[in-house]
Design a protein around this motif. Structure first.
Motif, PDB file in Angstrom:
ATOM      1  N   LEU A  73      57.945   0.195   0.843  1.00  0.00           N
ATOM      2  CA  LEU A  73      56.985  -0.622   1.575  1.00  0.00           C
ATOM      3  C   LEU A  73      55.594   0.011   1.519  1.00  0.00           C
ATOM      4  O   LEU A  73      54.603  -0.648   1.196  1.00  0.00           O
ATOM      5  N   CYS A  74      55.532   1.291   1.814  1.00  0.00           N
ATOM      6  CA  CYS A  74      54.237   1.992   1.840  1.00  0.00           C
ATOM      7  C   CYS A  74      53.619   2.076   0.453  1.00  0.00           C
ATOM      8  O   CYS A  74      52.408   1.900   0.298  1.00  0.00           O
ATOM      9  N   GLN A  75      54.436   2.326  -0.521  1.00  0.00           N
ATOM     10  CA  GLN A  75      53.941   2.417  -1.898  1.00  0.00           C
ATOM     11  C   GLN A  75      53.351   1.076  -2.330  1.00  0.00           C
ATOM     12  O   GLN A  75      52.304   1.031  -2.969  1.00  0.00           O
ATOM     13  N   SER A  76      54.008  -0.007  -1.945  1.00  0.00           N
ATOM     14  CA  SER A  76      53.542  -1.332  -2.359  1.00  0.00           C
ATOM     15  C   SER A  76      52.241  -1.735  -1.684  1.00  0.00           C
ATOM     16  O   SER A  76      51.563  -2.647  -2.140  1.00  0.00           O
ATOM     17  N   LEU A  77      51.873  -1.050  -0.599  1.00  0.00           N
ATOM     18  CA  LEU A  77      50.639  -1.373   0.121  1.00  0.00           C
ATOM     19  C   LEU A  77      49.529  -0.358  -0.089  1.00  0.00           C
ATOM     20  O   LEU A  77      48.444  -0.506   0.454  1.00  0.00           O
ATOM     21  N   GLY A  78      49.830   0.693  -0.823  1.00  0.00           N
ATOM     22  CA  GLY A  78      48.821   1.730  -1.007  1.00  0.00           C
ATOM     23  C   GLY A  78      48.703   2.658   0.187  1.00  0.00           C
ATOM     24  O   GLY A  78      47.702   3.347   0.343  1.00  0.00           O
ATOM     25  N   PHE A  79      49.723   2.682   1.063  1.00  0.00           N
ATOM     26  CA  PHE A  79      49.731   3.584   2.221  1.00  0.00           C
ATOM     27  C   PHE A  79      50.168   4.954   1.715  1.00  0.00           C
ATOM     28  O   PHE A  79      51.317   5.358   1.829  1.00  0.00           O
ATOM     29  N   GLU A  80      49.236   5.664   1.152  1.00  0.00           N
ATOM     30  CA  GLU A  80      49.527   6.848   0.347  1.00  0.00           C
ATOM     31  C   GLU A  80      50.136   8.006   1.128  1.00  0.00           C
ATOM     32  O   GLU A  80      51.100   8.625   0.693  1.00  0.00           O
ATOM     33  N   ARG A  81      49.577   8.341   2.286  1.00  0.00           N
ATOM     34  CA  ARG A  81      50.086   9.500   3.024  1.00  0.00           C
ATOM     35  C   ARG A  81      51.514   9.267   3.501  1.00  0.00           C
ATOM     36  O   ARG A  81      52.367  10.141   3.369  1.00  0.00           O
ATOM     37  N   LEU A  82      51.787   8.104   4.048  1.00  0.00           N
ATOM     38  CA  LEU A  82      53.146   7.814   4.514  1.00  0.00           C
ATOM     39  C   LEU A  82      54.110   7.683   3.336  1.00  0.00           C
ATOM     40  O   LEU A  82      55.267   8.084   3.429  1.00  0.00           O
ATOM     41  N   ASN A  83      53.641   7.173   2.228  1.00  0.00           N
ATOM     42  CA  ASN A  83      54.446   7.113   1.007  1.00  0.00           C
ATOM     43  C   ASN A  83      54.879   8.524   0.602  1.00  0.00           C
ATOM     44  O   ASN A  83      56.056   8.768   0.326  1.00  0.00           O
ATOM     45  N   CYS A  84      53.943   9.447   0.588  1.00  0.00           N
ATOM     46  CA  CYS A  84      54.262  10.829   0.190  1.00  0.00           C
ATOM     47  C   CYS A  84      55.182  11.505   1.204  1.00  0.00           C
ATOM     48  O   CYS A  84      56.109  12.232   0.819  1.00  0.00           O
ATOM     49  N   TYR A  85      54.961  11.264   2.492  1.00  0.00           N
ATOM     50  CA  TYR A  85      55.835  11.842   3.512  1.00  0.00           C
ATOM     51  C   TYR A  85      57.256  11.275   3.358  1.00  0.00           C
ATOM     52  O   TYR A  85      58.239  12.023   3.403  1.00  0.00           O
ATOM     53  N   SER A  86      57.353   9.979   3.162  1.00  0.00           N
ATOM     54  CA  SER A  86      58.666   9.344   2.989  1.00  0.00           C
ATOM     55  C   SER A  86      59.392   9.907   1.772  1.00  0.00           C
ATOM     56  O   SER A  86      60.595  10.147   1.815  1.00  0.00           O
ATOM     57  N   ARG A  87      58.650  10.131   0.705  1.00  0.00           N
ATOM     58  CA  ARG A  87      59.243  10.714  -0.502  1.00  0.00           C
ATOM     59  C   ARG A  87      59.794  12.113  -0.198  1.00  0.00           C
ATOM     60  O   ARG A  87      60.897  12.457  -0.614  1.00  0.00           O
ATOM     61  N   ALA A  88      59.039  12.913   0.554  1.00  0.00           N
ATOM     62  CA  ALA A  88      59.482  14.270   0.901  1.00  0.00           C
ATOM     63  C   ALA A  88      60.743  14.225   1.764  1.00  0.00           C
ATOM     64  O   ALA A  88      61.676  15.011   1.554  1.00  0.00           O
ATOM     65  N   VAL A  89      60.790  13.305   2.719  1.00  0.00           N
ATOM     66  CA  VAL A  89      61.974  13.176   3.574  1.00  0.00           C
ATOM     67  C   VAL A  89      63.156  12.676   2.746  1.00  0.00           C
ATOM     68  O   VAL A  89      64.274  13.192   2.870  1.00  0.00           O
ATOM     69  N   LYS A  90      62.913  11.706   1.888  1.00  0.00           N
ATOM     70  CA  LYS A  90      63.984  11.159   1.044  1.00  0.00           C
ATOM     71  C   LYS A  90      64.621  12.252   0.194  1.00  0.00           C
ATOM     72  O   LYS A  90      65.830  12.260  -0.032  1.00  0.00           O
ATOM     73  N   GLN A  91      63.827  13.194  -0.275  1.00  0.00           N
ATOM     74  CA  GLN A  91      64.343  14.258  -1.130  1.00  0.00           C
ATOM     75  C   GLN A  91      65.327  15.167  -0.395  1.00  0.00           C
ATOM     76  O   GLN A  91      66.106  15.869  -1.035  1.00  0.00           O
ATOM     77  N   LEU A  92      65.329  15.117   0.936  1.00  0.00           N
ATOM     78  CA  LEU A  92      66.293  15.912   1.708  1.00  0.00           C
ATOM     79  C   LEU A  92      67.708  15.351   1.567  1.00  0.00           C
ATOM     80  O   LEU A  92      68.687  16.063   1.774  1.00  0.00           O
ATOM     81  N   ARG A  93      67.771  14.060   1.278  1.00  0.00           N
ATOM     82  CA  ARG A  93      69.039  13.341   1.090  1.00  0.00           C
ATOM     83  C   ARG A  93      70.088  13.678   2.149  1.00  0.00           C
ATOM     84  O   ARG A  93      69.880  13.465   3.312  1.00  0.00           O
ATOM     85  N   GLU A  94      71.210  14.240   1.729  1.00  0.00           N
ATOM     86  CA  GLU A  94      72.322  14.501   2.634  1.00  0.00           C
ATOM     87  C   GLU A  94      72.045  15.629   3.625  1.00  0.00           C
ATOM     88  O   GLU A  94      72.844  15.877   4.528  1.00  0.00           O
TER      89      GLU A  94
END
Length: 145
Positions: A73-94
């Motif tokens: 969602l953030c990536q599609s809107l250009g919400f760059e900081r939240l996009n990057c934070y979400s990516r970092a959290v996603k990388q934590l996975r399990e």
């Protein structure tokens, strides 16, 4: 495990991105932001439910998948900081634990609120001018929220 922190060196919004320019040119920015708010808070509701989810639900739809949806969602809107934070959290996975969910939610909601407030502030031209002025006034090496 340490949760990622928001990176304040990354702009809130990628103002020059193609999607942001296109939405602004087509005068759809405000409507899209409203829809994005509904979607975002639906994702946050899903994450809150995960705190009490049974192990089967947790395995079937783990929090990192919800965070991945936020990232999209953030990536599609250009919400760059939240996009990057979400990516970092996603990388934590399990490695995301139940007790991690509330700090993740709080960080994402705060970042989203600031981003939406900034996105709704005036016309595109006004936002670009304000951003340029902000960057000009910013002390060397420091970025704003």
């Amino acid at each position: 495990m340490t949760l990622p922190a928001a990176n304040h060196d990354i702009p809130l919004i990628a103002w020059g991105s193609e999607i942001v320019r296109e939405l602004e040119e087509e005068q759809m920015w405000d409507e899209i932001i409203e829809l994005a708010e509904q979607e975002f808070f639906s994702f946050m509701k899903d994450l809150r439910r995960m705190k009490d989810a049974n192990p089967e639900t947790w395995r079937a739809w783990p929090p990192w998948k919800v965070v991945s949806s936020v990232r999209g969602l953030c990536q599609s809107l250009g919400f760059e900081r939240l996009n990057c934070y979400s990516r970092a959290v996603k990388q934590l996975r399990e490695n995301i634990r139940r007790e991690d969910l509330e700090p993740i939610i709080e960080t994402m909601e705060a970042m989203f609120a600031i981003t939406v407030r900034r996105a709704k502030a005036g016309s595109f031209t006004t936002r670009v001018a304000a951003r340029n002025l902000e960057e000009h006034r910013r002390p060397e090496g420091r970025t704003s929220a």
